[in-house]
Enzyme design. Structure first.
Site, mmCIF file in Angstrom:
data_model
loop_
_atom_site.group_PDB
_atom_site.id
_atom_site.type_symbol
_atom_site.label_atom_id
_atom_site.label_comp_id
_atom_site.label_asym_id
_atom_site.label_seq_id
_atom_site.Cartn_x
_atom_site.Cartn_y
_atom_site.Cartn_z
ATOM 1 N N GLY A 61 -5.731 -28.349 -11.239
ATOM 2 C CA GLY A 61 -7.080 -28.856 -11.082
ATOM 3 C C GLY A 61 -7.393 -29.320 -9.674
ATOM 4 N N SER A 62 -8.167 -30.395 -9.581
ATOM 5 C CA SER A 62 -8.686 -30.841 -8.288
ATOM 6 C C SER A 62 -7.633 -31.400 -7.341
ATOM 7 C CB SER A 62 -9.778 -31.890 -8.507
ATOM 8 O OG SER A 62 -10.906 -31.298 -9.135
ATOM 9 N N THR A 63 -6.410 -31.634 -7.809
ATOM 10 C CA THR A 63 -5.369 -32.031 -6.859
ATOM 11 C C THR A 63 -5.151 -30.929 -5.823
ATOM 12 O OG1 THR A 63 -3.630 -31.167 -8.312
ATOM 13 C CG2 THR A 63 -4.181 -33.501 -8.536
#
Length: 572
Positions: free
Chosen positions: A294-296
């Site tokens: 995801g956004s990591t």
């Protein structure tokens, strides 16, 4: 007279009677047999001298010979202890008894079966009877029985049934570090985790060559700190319960040496009784599972854009309208619908802004950068359970766009933490290790992947997000925790499932000079009572805060309550 004629060579004198001649004959005969008696007695003494000598030899034999004899009795060679970085025992050998039978000596198999079942009621009666009534010379009945069971069976006095002392592996911490330490099989051979690493690194060869017996093997020290490991597992268990997640995992990594100080994945198992080790839900998600992070991944996209020189930290990108490409629409979750600066894109986790940064760099360079960070290849470390990341067979623009914000590439959480360490430690990729490693050894193998300037800028962005963005709930007073949240929809049967999330928080501390990366992942967490959302900022990030708060002292990180919000970036 017949006897006399047969035995005498000369005719007896006429004045000597036959009886007198026989008497004289008996006196002479023993003198002729004396050498035979002397020879027989000598041979008898020689045989017993040899037997006595052998008994004396075994009585004063050196340690190696005694150990070999003990090995034949114990049935297995000792394994080296596994200890943590402070000398605490993680795995050791203890003695236990195992029950066997010599079927040929069993008088009544039916009676023996009935008697044994009175002490061991959990055994299969048919299996037990077949073993006892067989024709083999030896058969195991039950390995690793308790002292009480051994005493009870001994008192039964069953002919043909005996005990053999064996070595059994014991893990004092139970589940605490099961996925890292691993476990052994019934024959005390390592088959998972660092136990298997020890065997594969030469112990099995020593054992097969007979050189592991009678040797005081040095303990194998791991990089784990069992105190920190306990805290991490405890906080993950609490998070799973609070947020009703189906699984959770975390790792703490030293950014200067690559040492894994703690790593846990729940659900787990007890290596003392590893019957559940292979259950699907007990997978070691941190190194043997791959996930879309995801956004990591936006942290890596931003670092790539800044390091390429095509994007500066003062640049802005238009995030007012969604991006439409290849039949897909890229939009923001609770977007700002305006032009955003690079720090704002990072802080507000804008998909649109991140995609535009990746587009500015280009597909080929994007793939090359992630490869350089080790996110697209199988990680090299001592732990045997390591998964291979997945990526598109052919990278196109649409792939680069979606991968920029964490969709389209699956990698292991541990790899994500290792790559993040390179973003904050000055720009060096250091292979992870579960063994102690000095700073000098790490410096000799580290590989530069981004510039020092890019690393400084990423520390600034991590710090900013920890102070003002989605990572606020991960910050702990005095420890300056920064990082990036990630909330990804899970993929099942090739489709993204709304409502099923894989949440993560990728953090580091203290951001003024990072020493540790902390990553927490939660699989399918639910909205906790009293909270508005179930995104990573509401569950994964607070879990990181709890871990940092409890482990910082063990990690020798002192709190700093001095000047608030120190300037990390000198100038743009």
């Amino acid at each position: 007279m017949a006897f006399w004629k047969k035995a005498a060579k000369t005719k007896p004198p006429e004045d000597v009677s036959p009886a007198e001649c026989l008497r004289r004959r008996r006196r002479v005969e023993p003198l002729r047999n004396r050498p035979r008696f002397v020879l027989a007695i000598g041979m008898f003494c020689a045989v017993y001298a040899v037997i006595g000598g052998r008994l004396l030899f075994w009585g004063v034999a050196p340690d190696e010979a005694a150990a070999y004899s003990a090995m034949r009795h114990d049935g297995s060679a000792p394994r080296p202890d596994l200890i943590d970085r402070n000398g605490e025992v993680l795995a050791t050998d203890i003695r236990s008894a195992s029950l066997f039978a010599e079927p040929r000596k069993v008088v009544d198999a039916d009676e023996a079966t009935e008697l044994l079942l009175s002490v061991l009621p959990d055994m299969n009666p048919k299996f037990l009877h077949n073993r006892l009534s067989g024709t083999s010379g030896f058969a195991w009945l039950k390995r690793d029985i308790t002292p009480a069971q051994m005493q009870a069976i001994h008192m039964l006095g069953i002919p043909g049934v005996g005990f053999r002392t064996e070595k059994r592996r014991f893990y004092p911490g139970g589940n605490t570090a099961s996925h890292v330490v691993g476990h052994v099989n019934i024959d005390n051979q390592g088959i998972a985790g660092m136990e298997k690493y020890v065997d594969d690194s030469g112990y099995r060869a020593l054992q097969n060559a007979g050189l592991a017996f009678g040797t005081d093997l040095e303990p194998v020290e791991l990089s784990l700190d069992v105190r920190v490991q306990h805290v991490v597992r405890d906080e993950l268990a609490a998070a799973m319960e609070k947020y009703q997640a189906i699984a959770a995992g975390s790792v703490i990594l030293d950014v200067e040496t690559g040492e894994v100080v703690a790593m846990a994945s729940l659900p787990d198992y007890d290596p003392n009784n590893p019957v559940d080790a292979l259950k699907k839900e007990n997978l070691n998600r941190m190194s043997a599972g791959t996930f879309e992070m995801g956004s990591t991944f936006k942290a890596f996209t931003t670092a790539m854009a800044l390091d390429s020189g095509k994007v500066r930290i003062t640049d802005s990108f238009d995030a007012r309208a969604p991006i439409r490409i290849g039949g897909f629409t890229i939009s923001d979750y609770r977007g700002k619908n305006r032009v955003l600066t690079v720090p704002e894109i990072f802080m507000y986790s804008s998909n649109i802004g991140t995609a535009r940064q990746a587009d500015a760099v280009g597909v080929a360079e994007h793939k090359s950068f992630l490869t350089r960070l080790g996110l697209l290849s199988r990680m090299q470390t001592e732990l045997p359970e390591v998964a291979m990341p997945t990526q598109p067979r052919e990278w196109k623009k649409i792939n680069s766009i979606t991968i920029s914000f964490g969709h389209g590439v699956s990698t292991t959480p541990l790899q994500t933490a290792v790559a993040a360490a390179a973003l904050v430690n000055g720009g060096y990729l250091i292979p992870p290790t579960f063994l102690p490693r000095s700073k000098a050894d790490a410096d000799a193998m580290k590989v530069p992947v981004i510039s020092q300037r890019t690393s400084d800028e990423m520390r600034y962005l991590f710090h900013l997000n920890g102070e003002q963005g989605s990572g606020r709930s991960a910050n702990v007073a005095g420890y300056d925790v920064g990082g990036k949240t990630g909330t990804a929809e899970k993929v099942e049967n090739g489709r993204y499932q709304q409502g099923k999330r894989f949440n993560a928080y990728l953090g580091a501390f203290p951001m003024s000079k990072p020493r540790y990366v902390v990553l927490v992942v939660l699989d399918e967490p639910q909205r906790a009572p009293g909270q508005p959302f179930a995104t990573a900022g509401w569950n994964a990030a607070p879990t990181v805060a709890n871990i940092v708060r409890r482990t910082a002292t063990f990690l020798d990180v002192r709190p700093n309550f001095g000047e608030k919000n120190p300037q990390l970036l000198v100038s743009y």
